[in-house]
Design an enzyme around this catalytic site. Structure first.
Site, short mmCIF file in Angstrom:
data_model
loop_
_atom_site.label_atom_id
_atom_site.label_comp_id
_atom_site.label_asym_id
_atom_site.label_seq_id
_atom_site.Cartn_x
_atom_site.Cartn_y
_atom_site.Cartn_z
N LYS A 35 0.87 -1.17 0.00
CA LYS A 35 0.00 0.00 0.00
C LYS A 35 0.91 1.22 0.00
O LYS A 35 2.06 1.14 0.42
CB LYS A 35 -0.85 -0.02 1.28
CG LYS A 35 -2.10 0.82 1.20
CD LYS A 35 -3.29 0.01 0.70
CE LYS A 35 -4.52 0.89 0.57
NZ LYS A 35 -5.72 0.12 0.21
N GLY A 38 -25.26 2.46 2.86
CA GLY A 38 -24.42 3.13 1.85
C GLY A 38 -24.74 2.61 0.46
O GLY A 38 -24.46 1.46 0.13
N VAL A 39 -25.38 3.48 -0.35
CA VAL A 39 -25.70 3.06 -1.72
C VAL A 39 -24.85 3.88 -2.70
O VAL A 39 -25.35 4.60 -3.56
CB VAL A 39 -27.22 3.14 -2.05
CG1 VAL A 39 -27.92 1.89 -1.56
CG2 VAL A 39 -27.87 4.37 -1.43
N GLY A 40 -23.53 3.75 -2.53
CA GLY A 40 -22.58 4.40 -3.43
C GLY A 40 -22.25 3.46 -4.58
O GLY A 40 -23.10 2.67 -5.02
N ASN A 41 -21.03 3.52 -5.06
CA ASN A 41 -20.63 2.70 -6.22
C ASN A 41 -20.91 1.22 -6.00
O ASN A 41 -21.49 0.55 -6.85
CB ASN A 41 -19.13 2.87 -6.48
CG ASN A 41 -18.85 4.21 -7.09
OD1 ASN A 41 -19.65 4.73 -7.86
ND2 ASN A 41 -17.72 4.79 -6.74
N VAL A 42 -20.48 0.70 -4.88
CA VAL A 42 -20.65 -0.73 -4.61
C VAL A 42 -22.07 -1.02 -4.10
O VAL A 42 -22.76 -1.93 -4.59
CB VAL A 42 -19.61 -1.24 -3.59
CG1 VAL A 42 -19.86 -2.70 -3.25
CG2 VAL A 42 -18.20 -1.05 -4.12
P1 NAD Z 1 -18.62 5.17 -2.29
O1 NAD Z 1 -17.99 6.37 -1.70
O2 NAD Z 1 -19.03 5.17 -3.72
O3 NAD Z 1 -19.94 4.78 -1.45
C1 NAD Z 1 -20.04 4.90 -0.07
C2 NAD Z 1 -21.42 5.44 0.23
O4 NAD Z 1 -21.61 5.46 1.64
C3 NAD Z 1 -21.62 6.88 -0.27
O5 NAD Z 1 -22.82 6.97 -1.02
C4 NAD Z 1 -21.69 7.68 1.03
O6 NAD Z 1 -22.54 8.81 0.93
C5 NAD Z 1 -22.25 6.66 2.00
N1 NAD Z 1 -22.00 6.97 3.40
C6 NAD Z 1 -20.93 7.59 3.96
N2 NAD Z 1 -21.10 7.68 5.29
C7 NAD Z 1 -22.28 7.10 5.57
C8 NAD Z 1 -23.02 6.89 6.78
N3 NAD Z 1 -22.55 7.28 7.96
N4 NAD Z 1 -24.19 6.24 6.71
C9 NAD Z 1 -24.69 5.83 5.53
N5 NAD Z 1 -24.05 6.01 4.35
C10 NAD Z 1 -22.86 6.66 4.38
O7 NAD Z 1 -17.63 3.96 -1.97
P2 NAD Z 1 -17.64 2.51 -2.60
O8 NAD Z 1 -16.61 2.42 -3.66
O9 NAD Z 1 -19.05 2.12 -2.92
O10 NAD Z 1 -17.12 1.64 -1.38
C11 NAD Z 1 -17.96 1.31 -0.29
C12 NAD Z 1 -17.16 0.58 0.77
O11 NAD Z 1 -16.62 -0.62 0.22
C13 NAD Z 1 -15.96 1.35 1.32
O12 NAD Z 1 -15.80 1.04 2.68
C14 NAD Z 1 -14.80 0.81 0.53
O13 NAD Z 1 -13.59 0.92 1.23
C15 NAD Z 1 -15.21 -0.63 0.38
N6 NAD Z 1 -14.60 -1.28 -0.79
C16 NAD Z 1 -14.81 -0.81 -2.04
C17 NAD Z 1 -14.24 -1.43 -3.13
C18 NAD Z 1 -14.47 -0.95 -4.52
O14 NAD Z 1 -14.14 -1.68 -5.48
N7 NAD Z 1 -15.04 0.22 -4.72
C19 NAD Z 1 -13.42 -2.56 -2.94
C20 NAD Z 1 -13.25 -3.05 -1.65
C21 NAD Z 1 -13.84 -2.40 -0.57
#
Ligand code: NAD
Length: 349
Positions: free
Chosen positions: A80, A184-188
């Site tokens: 990392k 959390g309904v972001g990317n994942v």
């Molecule tokens: P993202 O930022 O697209 O989505 C995260 C979502 O969580 C956002 O919509 C944000 O507004 C919401 N959020 C933040 N704080 C919050 C709270 N207190 N309560 C409710 N919602 C809240 O991120 P992502 O890429 O979707 O990743 C989500 C998680 O998965 C992260 O912890 C990330 O480290 C982990 N992760 C992601 C990947 C990947 O490929 N993107 C891979 C491994 C792990």
């Protein structure tokens, strides 16, 4: 500041401190273990309060990558990097170029990918100065192409992992009619919610941003709840997909779900919370096992991308989790502890 004696130093092979006066670069690259292959892991840019915080972060995260890659059966080690600074105000082309040159000097012992504070575009830019970056190529999908963003693979792996947990805990293969809370309904999280909805699950969702919640409500028939309400819902599965340390002294007593399985990194505030979940009969899918789809995706990009091979590899998360669940059940140990033991066997600690 001591490094070798820090609690986060776990037999790291190499820790490199990089600086460049002209661009203001201050970065640390940590290679934890390369028994299985070159160390691959994200490059995080963050305005750390002090250098010790940055060192601790890079040591902890690089170790985690060794376990994640070994568990996912990848020929990769764990590494990392962190760039100290504010990504909004201090990330300049000069700084990225200086960091890329530092990567090049390591001759591929460490390969960087995007992480918090850096983007796929940043990685693409750095290819002018180094070949040791990953997660940058567009990939074919069923309906066109997608960027190097690994989120779809992470979401798919998490979906598969939820199915494994449901098999273990509830003794069924179908998700039809199951109640699932997605934090959390972001990317994942949104992608996962779409797959769960298509599989017939009933959804509850929360987020701190309203736009994606409205979409989940309209497109997936999800019930929207406030962020603090997500823990105590009467659901079968709680899927954390927002942030770390969400399984802690305050939240665990609220949980009614019998399964915790989601994509967030570092879900347990402390290892003892894994014991707490076990005592309460809640099955926990270890975060780095269930969310490995992203690193598997990046790995496949490096070995020559074939969609069918990627999907088969991500589907392996199912068997990985079943192995962990079975051993945890037989040995009466927390699933996280068993996952660590299996990973250590695989990377030959
Ligand atoms: P993202 O930022 O697209 O989505 C995260 C979502 O969580 C956002 O919509 C944000 O507004 C919401 N959020 C933040 N704080 C919050 C709270 N207190 N309560 C409710 N919602 C809240 O991120 P992502 O890429 O979707 O990743 C989500 C998680 O998965 C992260 O912890 C990330 O480290 C982990 N992760 C992601 C990947 C990947 O490929 N993107 C891979 C491994 C792990």
């Amino acid at each position: 500041m001591a490094v070798f004696s820090l609690s986060d130093f776990a037999d790291h092979e190499q820790v490199v401190f990089c600086s460049d006066d002209k661009s203001g670069l201050k970065a640390i690259i940590a290679v934890h273990n390369s028994n299985l292959g070159p160390a691959l892991g994200g490059c995080r840019m963050w305005p750390y309060a002090n250098e010790e915080e940055a060192v601790r972060d890079v040591l902890r995260l690089s170790r985690g990558m060794t376990y994640k890659s070994a568990m996912a059966n990848l020929k990769l080690g764990g590494g990392k990097s962190v760039i100290i600074g504010n990504p909004r105000t201090q990330k300049t082309p000069e700084l990225l170029a200086a960091f890329a040159r530092a990567l090049e000097n390591l001759n591929g012992r460490y390969i960087a990918a995007e992480d918090s504070g850096t983007s796929v575009a940043d990685m693409k830019y750095m290819t002018q100065f180094t070949q040791h970056v990953a997660g940058i190529h567009d990939k074919p999908t069923e309906d066109g192409t997608r960027s190097g963003d690994p989120s779809p693979a992470t979401a798919f792996g998490t979906f598969i992992g939820i199915k494994a947990a449901v098999r273990e805990k509830l003794g069924r293969d179908s998700l039809e009619g199951l109640k699932i809370a997605v934090q959390g309904v972001g990317n994942v999280g949104f992608d996962l919610a779409q797959q769960l909805h298509a599989a017939g699950a009933k959804l509850w969702v929360t987020d701190i941003h309203k736009e994606s919640l409205a979409r989940a409500e309209v497109e997936l028939g999800a019930t929207v709840v406030a962020p603090e309400e997500i823990f105590g819902l009467d659901v079968d599965v709680f899927a954390p997909c927002a942030l770390g340390a969400v399984l802690n002294d305050q939240t665990i007593p609220q949980l009614k779900a019998r399964i915790v399985a989601g994509a967030s990194n570092n879900q347990l505030a402390e290892p003892r919370h894994g014991v707490e979940l076990m005592k309460r009969g809640i099955l926990y899918a270890p975060d780095y096992v269930i969310n490995a789809g992203g690193i598997i995706d990046v790995y496949h990009e490096r070995i020559g991308f074939e969609r069918a091979a990627l999907i088969a590899h991500v589907e392996g998360i199912y068997d990985n989790l079943l192995e962990i669940f079975e051993r945890a059940r037989k040995e009466e140990r927390p699933t996280g502890e068993v996952a660590d033991a299996i990973a250590e066997e695989r990377f030959g600690r």
